[in-house]
Design a protein around this motif. Sequence first.
Motif, short mmCIF file in Angstrom:
data_model
loop_
_atom_site.label_atom_id
_atom_site.label_comp_id
_atom_site.label_asym_id
_atom_site.label_seq_id
_atom_site.Cartn_x
_atom_site.Cartn_y
_atom_site.Cartn_z
N GLN A 99 0.85 -1.19 0.00
CA GLN A 99 0.00 0.00 0.00
C GLN A 99 0.89 1.24 0.00
O GLN A 99 1.51 1.55 1.01
N PRO A 100 0.97 1.96 -1.13
CA PRO A 100 1.83 3.15 -1.17
C PRO A 100 1.13 4.39 -0.63
O PRO A 100 -0.07 4.57 -0.79
N LEU A 101 1.92 5.23 0.02
CA LEU A 101 1.53 6.59 0.38
C LEU A 101 2.50 7.51 -0.32
O LEU A 101 3.67 7.16 -0.48
N ALA A 102 2.07 8.67 -0.76
CA ALA A 102 2.94 9.53 -1.57
C ALA A 102 2.94 10.96 -1.08
O ALA A 102 1.88 11.52 -0.76
N ALA A 103 4.14 11.55 -1.03
CA ALA A 103 4.31 12.96 -0.67
C ALA A 103 5.20 13.62 -1.70
O ALA A 103 6.13 13.00 -2.23
N VAL A 104 4.93 14.90 -1.98
CA VAL A 104 5.64 15.61 -3.05
C VAL A 104 6.84 16.41 -2.56
O VAL A 104 7.62 16.91 -3.35
N ASP A 105 7.00 16.53 -1.24
CA ASP A 105 8.17 17.24 -0.71
C ASP A 105 8.45 16.77 0.71
O ASP A 105 7.69 15.96 1.28
N GLY A 106 9.53 17.28 1.30
CA GLY A 106 9.93 16.82 2.62
C GLY A 106 8.94 17.14 3.72
O GLY A 106 8.68 16.31 4.59
N GLU A 107 8.39 18.34 3.72
CA GLU A 107 7.45 18.74 4.76
C GLU A 107 6.20 17.87 4.72
O GLU A 107 5.70 17.42 5.76
N GLN A 108 5.66 17.65 3.53
CA GLN A 108 4.48 16.80 3.41
C GLN A 108 4.81 15.37 3.81
O GLN A 108 4.00 14.68 4.43
N GLY A 109 6.02 14.90 3.45
CA GLY A 109 6.43 13.57 3.81
C GLY A 109 6.51 13.37 5.31
O GLY A 109 6.07 12.35 5.85
N LEU A 110 7.06 14.38 6.02
CA LEU A 110 7.13 14.29 7.48
C LEU A 110 5.74 14.24 8.10
O LEU A 110 5.48 13.45 9.02
N ALA A 111 4.84 15.06 7.59
CA ALA A 111 3.48 15.08 8.13
C ALA A 111 2.80 13.73 7.92
O ALA A 111 2.14 13.21 8.83
#
Length: 280
Positions: free
Chosen positions: A27-39
Motif C-alpha cells: 500500500q503506497p503513500l505519496a508525498a511531493v516534498d519533505g514537509e508533506q512527507g514528514l506530516a
Amino acid sequence: MARILIIEDNQPNRELLVYLLEAFGHQPLAAVDGEQGLALARAELPDLILCDIQLPGLDGYGVLLALRAHPATRAIPVLASSALAPGELGETTRLAGFDGCLSKSCEPEALLAALQAHLPQELRTAAPATPPPPPAGMAPAVAAPAPAAATARLLLLDTAPLNHGLLATILGHVGHTLTVVDSTATAAAARGPFDLLLCDYDPLDAAARPFLAPLLRAHAALPLIVLRPDAGQGIAALLEHHPAPAHLLNHPLDPPQLIEAVAACLAAGGPGAGAGEAKE
C-alpha cells in the motif's frame, strides 16, 4: 502487505513507484516534498519510507533527521532514493543514518529485493506474475507486461543521462529493452537491429543537433518518438534528418503515455520494423 511512504518531488518517478508498489501487493503513500512527507510519516506511521535526497526545501537528509528526532517515527526504516548509483552515494547515506540506498534507475526486481531486505517477514510479498489492474487514472496499457511476442528493442539518443534510468525502468516493466546512445563512442558500440527510435531533444542544447542529426539519418527507417521540453520549440529542424513521422511527447514523462506511444509506434511500424539497423 506493507504501508510504504514515497517522498519524491518528480511526478513521473513518484507515479511509477506508486504503480510498482501496488503491483507488488503493498500500500503506497505519496508525498511531493519533505514537509508533506514528514506530516504523512507522523500521521500514518508507515512500515518503510523511500525518500528522495534532492527535494525542494527540506531535502532528504533533513527529512531523515526530523524522522529520527521524533519518537513515533524514529524506528521506521528509511531508504535514500537518488539518481546516482548506490556505490556513488552509499557511504554518504549510511553515515547520515539511512538504512539503505536505492538508485532510481533500478529494475523492478531490484526495488522489490530492497524492500524485502528492510521489511519484517510478515509484510513481505512476492512479485506477481501479472500486476493487478492499474491505479485510477492510469491507462490500461500498463495493466500487465507485454507478451513475449510484443517485446521490442528500443534505441534512445540522449546527450543528458538524467532520464535514462527512468526510461529503462518504465519500458523494462512491459518487456522492452533499451539501448542508450549518449556519445559518439556509445553510438559506435550500439548494435541493432532495433524496432523503434527514441530521441530526447532539448533545442537549447547547442551540441545536441550535430550529435543527433547523423544518427537520425542512420536510423531513418525506424519509427520515431521525440521527447522534448514542454515548449517543444525547434523540433522541425531536427526532424528534417528523419523522414518517418514522429510521435512527440513532452517532459515530464508520464509512464502510461510513454508506454501507449511506444505500443502505437510499434504497431504502426508493422512486421519487420526492426530491420532498420544503423547504416555503416
